[in-house]
Design an enzyme around this catalytic site. Structure first.
Site, short mmCIF file in Angstrom:
data_model
loop_
_atom_site.label_atom_id
_atom_site.label_comp_id
_atom_site.label_asym_id
_atom_site.label_seq_id
_atom_site.Cartn_x
_atom_site.Cartn_y
_atom_site.Cartn_z
N ALA A 156 41.29 24.17 5.17
CA ALA A 156 40.71 25.19 4.54
C ALA A 156 39.52 24.44 3.86
CB ALA A 156 41.59 25.88 3.49
N LYS A 157 38.24 24.93 3.85
CA LYS A 157 37.34 24.45 2.96
C LYS A 157 37.38 25.12 1.62
CE LYS A 157 32.26 23.35 3.28
NZ LYS A 157 32.42 21.93 3.17
N ALA A 158 38.28 24.68 0.63
CA ALA A 158 38.35 25.11 -0.58
C ALA A 158 38.13 24.48 -1.91
CB ALA A 158 39.95 25.43 -0.41
#
Length: 307
Positions: A156-158
């Site tokens: 996830a690009k969080a």
């Protein structure tokens, strides 16, 4: 950063300076956001966004991993990004879609906090500098590791994940390097603070697997495609730290970094100490497509109407 005229917020365009959130929004205290970085290139046929659907799909994947409801479909977000570039009258730009948990209840549990959707764009040059594209950059192996599996989801690009990236980048900067390379939990090469990494030895390209706490980069995937098309052998494998010191070539990939050569690691020159031939070949193949000099044979570009 030079402001543009409009930002897209929850389905409508607002002025740049009106794109605000409450200080007690969930995202401020708990880092609960997912985001993307997307580039629009000025091609010979007009502005075109690179791999827009793939970036938008990854955005929605990140939101799903974090159980974040999204009130817009993939197609709606794709069309909104195209329109965002058009209304701001930009030929080339960087697009930043952000999904965040907004103002509602306070506490770690995010129930009751609405998902806010922002799409912004602005002009942004080479992330690590124009000279870096040909001369390469000096990097170090960071003392900060990437997060271990089953702690934070690396796929996830969080926003919260990038606290780790900030530590890597700040340490590198303080020590006089352009960027840092993080190792994974087991001591194998993972990635830079915001870039995937490729290591070339004896004409073969090596890159860490996604299981090495690696973000599944869109540019990473593009370079893998270009390498295989060019007949360059590619191996996804665990890379020991010391392989960085004996590599013939190393380069970063990423939406911001694009394809950036690395000329030294921990003050040890990589190969000849400048961009190598395989890196240059792949870099040229990449920019030929995204800048519209050759046919878009993979369907990677989404044109933006200028009228």
């Amino acid at each position: 950063m030079t402001p543009t005229e409009k930002i897209w917020h929850n389905g409508r365009f607002i002025a740049w300076d009106e794109a605000n959130i409450h200080v007690l929004s969930h995202v401020v205290s708990y880092g609960s956001s997912v985001f993307e970085g997307v580039r629009c290139y000025d091609t010979q046929r007009g502005p075109a966004i690179f791999r827009l659907k793939e970036h938008t799909r990854r955005l929605l994947d990140s939101a799903k991993i974090y159980r974040m409801p999204v009130p817009f479909s993939l197609d709606e977000l794709v069309q909104a990004q195209i329109e965002l570039v058009r209304v701001n009258r930009l030929r080339s730009c960087y697009i930043r879609p952000i999904l965040l948990r907004g103002y509602g209840t306070m506490g770690v549990m995010p129930a009751g906090n609405p998902t806010e959707v922002f799409l912004a764009c602005w002009e942004w040059g080479k992330y690590l500098g124009e000279e870096a594209m040909t001369q390469g950059v000096d990097v170090c192996v960071s003392s900060w590791n990437r997060m271990a599996p089953n702690t934070l989801p690396a796929l996830a690009k969080a926003g919260g994940n990038y606290l780790n990236s900030q530590l890597i980048r700040m340490q590198a900067d303080l020590d006089g390097y352009a960027e840092g390379i993080a190792l994974d939990r087991d001591g194998y090469v993972s990635e830079g603070s915001g870039e995937n990494i490729f290591v070339i030895r004896d004409g073969r390209i090596h890159t860490p697997p996604l299981a090495a706490s690696v973000l599944p980069g869109i540019t990473r995937d593009s370079v893998l495609t270009l390498a295989r098309e060019a007949g360059v052998p590619v191996v996804e494998m665990n890379i020991p730290r010391e392989m960085l010191y004996i590599a013939d070539e190393i380069f970063f990939t990423g939406t911001a970094a694009e394809v950036t050569p690395i000329r030294s690691v921990d003050r040890i020159p990589v190969g000849s100490g400048r961009r190598g031939p395989v890196t240059e070949r792949l870099q040229k193949a990449f920019f030929d497509i995204v800048e519209g000099r050759v046919e878009d044979r993979f369907g990677w570009l989404t044109p933006v109407p200028t009228a």
